[in-house]
Design a protein around this motif. Structure first.
Motif, PDB file in Angstrom:
ATOM      1  N   VAL A 107      -4.507   6.078  -0.697  1.00 60.20           N
ATOM      2  CA  VAL A 107      -3.267   6.773  -1.047  1.00 60.20           C
ATOM      3  C   VAL A 107      -2.487   5.962  -2.078  1.00 60.20           C
ATOM      4  N   MET A 108      -2.447   4.647  -1.920  1.00 60.17           N
ATOM      5  CA  MET A 108      -1.745   3.803  -2.886  1.00 60.17           C
ATOM      6  C   MET A 108      -2.329   3.974  -4.283  1.00 60.17           C
ATOM      7  N   ARG A 109      -3.646   3.917  -4.380  1.00 57.26           N
ATOM      8  CA  ARG A 109      -4.306   4.063  -5.686  1.00 57.26           C
ATOM      9  C   ARG A 109      -3.974   5.421  -6.311  1.00 57.26           C
ATOM     10  N   LYS A 110      -4.104   6.482  -5.536  1.00 56.90           N
ATOM     11  CA  LYS A 110      -3.855   7.816  -6.055  1.00 56.90           C
ATOM     12  C   LYS A 110      -2.400   7.990  -6.489  1.00 56.90           C
ATOM     13  N   THR A 111      -1.488   7.403  -5.730  1.00 55.38           N
ATOM     14  CA  THR A 111      -0.067   7.548  -6.051  1.00 55.38           C
ATOM     15  C   THR A 111       0.289   6.791  -7.315  1.00 55.38           C
ATOM     16  N   ASP A 162      10.603   8.406  -2.256  1.00 55.81           N
ATOM     17  CA  ASP A 162       9.597   7.678  -1.478  1.00 55.81           C
ATOM     18  C   ASP A 162       8.284   8.444  -1.548  1.00 55.81           C
ATOM     19  N   MET A 163       7.241   7.741  -1.950  1.00 61.13           N
ATOM     20  CA  MET A 163       5.961   8.385  -2.233  1.00 61.13           C
ATOM     21  C   MET A 163       4.811   7.668  -1.527  1.00 61.13           C
ATOM     22  N   GLY A 164       3.649   8.307  -1.545  1.00 58.70           N
ATOM     23  CA  GLY A 164       2.450   7.683  -1.000  1.00 58.70           C
ATOM     24  C   GLY A 164       2.518   7.423   0.486  1.00 58.70           C
ATOM     25  N   GLU A 165       3.192   8.299   1.228  1.00 59.89           N
ATOM     26  CA  GLU A 165       3.378   8.053   2.656  1.00 59.89           C
ATOM     27  C   GLU A 165       2.387   8.808   3.544  1.00 59.89           C
ATOM     28  N   SER A 166       1.350   9.372   2.935  1.00 60.29           N
ATOM     29  CA  SER A 166       0.245   9.909   3.734  1.00 60.29           C
ATOM     30  C   SER A 166      -0.580   8.735   4.246  1.00 60.29           C
ATOM     31  N   PHE A 167      -1.427   9.010   5.240  1.00 65.22           N
ATOM     32  CA  PHE A 167      -2.215   7.934   5.848  1.00 65.22           C
ATOM     33  C   PHE A 167      -3.473   8.531   6.457  1.00 65.22           C
ATOM     34  N   GLY A 168      -4.631   8.095   5.955  1.00 65.28           N
ATOM     35  CA  GLY A 168      -5.878   8.623   6.493  1.00 65.28           C
ATOM     36  C   GLY A 168      -5.924  10.133   6.391  1.00 65.28           C
ATOM     37  N   LEU A 169      -6.113  10.803   7.533  1.00 66.20           N
ATOM     38  CA  LEU A 169      -6.184  12.260   7.553  1.00 66.20           C
ATOM     39  C   LEU A 169      -4.813  12.922   7.573  1.00 66.20           C
ATOM     40  N   TYR A 170      -3.749  12.137   7.683  1.00 67.42           N
ATOM     41  CA  TYR A 170      -2.402  12.688   7.809  1.00 67.42           C
ATOM     42  C   TYR A 170      -1.739  12.768   6.433  1.00 67.42           C
ATOM     43  N   GLU A 171      -1.322  13.964   6.052  1.00 67.23           N
ATOM     44  CA  GLU A 171      -0.686  14.169   4.757  1.00 67.23           C
ATOM     45  C   GLU A 171       0.806  14.409   4.943  1.00 67.23           C
ATOM     46  N   ILE A 216      11.109  13.497 -10.761  1.00 66.71           N
ATOM     47  CA  ILE A 216      11.758  12.194 -10.604  1.00 66.71           C
ATOM     48  C   ILE A 216      11.446  11.250 -11.772  1.00 66.71           C
ATOM     49  N   THR A 217      12.128  10.110 -11.789  1.00 70.57           N
ATOM     50  CA  THR A 217      11.882   9.097 -12.817  1.00 70.57           C
ATOM     51  C   THR A 217      11.424   7.769 -12.233  1.00 70.57           C
ATOM     52  N   SER A 218      11.558   7.577 -10.918  1.00 65.59           N
ATOM     53  CA  SER A 218      11.089   6.351 -10.270  1.00 65.59           C
ATOM     54  C   SER A 218      10.483   6.701  -8.908  1.00 65.59           C
ATOM     55  N   ALA A 219       9.310   6.114  -8.615  1.00 67.62           N
ATOM     56  CA  ALA A 219       8.612   6.378  -7.355  1.00 67.62           C
ATOM     57  C   ALA A 219       8.544   5.115  -6.518  1.00 67.62           C
ATOM     58  N   ASN A 220       8.986   5.203  -5.260  1.00 68.11           N
ATOM     59  CA  ASN A 220       8.880   4.094  -4.313  1.00 68.11           C
ATOM     60  C   ASN A 220       7.595   4.299  -3.514  1.00 68.11           C
ATOM     61  N   ILE A 221       6.590   3.485  -3.766  1.00 76.90           N
ATOM     62  CA  ILE A 221       5.272   3.724  -3.192  1.00 76.90           C
ATOM     63  C   ILE A 221       5.050   2.877  -1.943  1.00 76.90           C
ATOM     64  N   ALA A 222       4.766   3.562  -0.823  1.00 72.81           N
ATOM     65  CA  ALA A 222       4.507   2.881   0.452  1.00 72.81           C
ATOM     66  C   ALA A 222       3.315   1.941   0.299  1.00 72.81           C
ATOM     67  N   CYS A 223       3.394   0.810   0.978  1.00 71.11           N
ATOM     68  CA  CYS A 223       2.410  -0.262   0.778  1.00 71.11           C
ATOM     69  C   CYS A 223       1.542  -0.534   2.005  1.00 71.11           C
ATOM     70  N   GLY A 224       1.500   0.408   2.959  1.00 72.42           N
ATOM     71  CA  GLY A 224       0.552   0.296   4.051  1.00 72.42           C
ATOM     72  C   GLY A 224       1.086  -0.150   5.392  1.00 72.42           C
ATOM     73  N   PHE A 225       2.313  -0.668   5.459  1.00 71.57           N
ATOM     74  CA  PHE A 225       2.841  -1.149   6.732  1.00 71.57           C
ATOM     75  C   PHE A 225       3.493  -0.034   7.540  1.00 71.57           C
ATOM     76  N   HIS A 226       4.366   0.762   6.909  1.00 73.19           N
ATOM     77  CA  HIS A 226       4.990   1.881   7.624  1.00 73.19           C
ATOM     78  C   HIS A 226       4.267   3.183   7.345  1.00 73.19           C
ATOM     79  N   ALA A 227       3.547   3.239   6.231  1.00 77.85           N
ATOM     80  CA  ALA A 227       2.807   4.441   5.825  1.00 77.85           C
ATOM     81  C   ALA A 227       1.933   4.064   4.640  1.00 77.85           C
ATOM     82  N   GLY A 228       1.049   4.998   4.255  1.00 83.20           N
ATOM     83  CA  GLY A 228       0.169   4.747   3.133  1.00 83.20           C
ATOM     84  C   GLY A 228      -1.077   3.974   3.541  1.00 83.20           C
ATOM     85  N   ASP A 229      -2.082   4.058   2.706  1.00 79.29           N
ATOM     86  CA  ASP A 229      -3.295   3.269   2.894  1.00 79.29           C
ATOM     87  C   ASP A 229      -3.843   2.956   1.496  1.00 79.29           C
ATOM     88  N   PRO A 230      -4.888   2.153   1.373  1.00 71.59           N
ATOM     89  CA  PRO A 230      -5.371   1.776   0.038  1.00 71.59           C
ATOM     90  C   PRO A 230      -5.704   2.962  -0.861  1.00 71.59           C
TER      91      PRO A 230
END
Length: 255
Positions: free
Chosen positions: A45-49, A9-18, A29-43
């Motif tokens: 963080v999504m782009r960077k991930t 599970d990746m991209g779960e930082s949010f705003g100032l929180y890492e 790893i070989t596969s990344a599950n990228i958070a999409c903003g509802f439980h974690a992540g923001d635009p």
């Protein structure tokens, strides 16, 4: 030759929180599950991930959750199938556009936290998620526990599905997992790694209460917020390779 995918599970930082150490984990790893903003992540963080996954040639997956930033998506909520469909469509759609901008595609979908656990035991929720994923991309793989409603319904619907097991969660006799870790923290990485090897090669695992049960593992999850996750991931990779197991993205296992 044994083959297995390692997902995280990746991209779960949010705003100032890492949260987590995504770049270091991406190298194991070989596969990344990228958070999409509802439980974690923001635009941002999504782009960077997405860019990190492309840099390290890691398969990209959507990791949609319930709209629960405060509870990190691990609190159960009462939602209708229609609401679940909209939540999943919204989140996967957002990630898909970041992938398009980076000229990569979404390989798989793995629901997060309470949404994942609810879908595993509730056929109605399972169908809602699967129907949405099938609408978005019939070839998108979904991750599921081997004895679950998602697995059964995916097979019926012809949705590609990968059997998932866990490096850092305790399994139950029914084939499910405990939603949260037991104990203060995981620090015996060698023991955890050998458990993964046994799941992949022997199809067996000891449950949280000491029972030796059968399990099927095509993809192994390591949570990014697990204490010492990068060290655990490296040890798992080392143990699998030493045991003759090839580590590949799930698309090379599930056609």
């Amino acid at each position: 030759m044994y083959k297995v995918d390692l997902n995280c599970d990746m991209g779960e930082s949010f705003g100032l929180y890492e949260l987590g150490n995504d770049e270091e984990l991406m190298q194991s790893i070989t596969s990344a599950n990228i958070a999409c903003g509802f439980h974690a992540g923001d635009p941002h963080v999504m782009r960077k991930t997405v860019e990190l996954a492309k840099k390290y040639d890691v398969g990209i997956g959507a990791h949609p959750g319930l709209p629960d930033l405060l509870g990190f998506g691990r609190r159960f909520m009462t939602c209708t199938p229609s609401e679940i469909k909209d939540y999943v469509m919204y989140q996967v759609g957002a990630l898909r556009e970041f992938c398009a901008a980076a000229d990569v595609k979404i390989q798989h979908c793995k629901p997060h936290g309470a949404l994942f656990m609810k879908a595993m035991e509730d056929k109605t929720i399972a169908r809602a998620i699967l129907e949405t994923i099938h609408t978005i991309d019939p070839k998108m793989v979904i991750f599921a526990l081997s004895q679950s409603e998602v697995m059964e319904e995916a097979i019926k619907m012809g949705v590609p599905v990968a059997k998932e097991a866990y490096a850092d969660r305790e399994h139950t006799e029914s084939g499910s997992i405990l939603l949260t870790r037991t104990g203060a923290q995981i620090n015996d990485y060698e023991e955890m790694a050998q458990r993964v090897v046994r799941m992949v090669k022997e199809g067996r695992v000891f449950t949280h209460d000491g029972k030796d049960v059968a399990i099927k593992a095509e993809t192994i999850c390591i949570h990014g917020d697990t204490p010492g996750a990068p060290a655990l991931a490296k040890k798992v990779v080392e143990a699998l390779k030493e045991s003759g197991v090839e580590i590949v993205p799930i698309k090379k296992i599930i056609s």
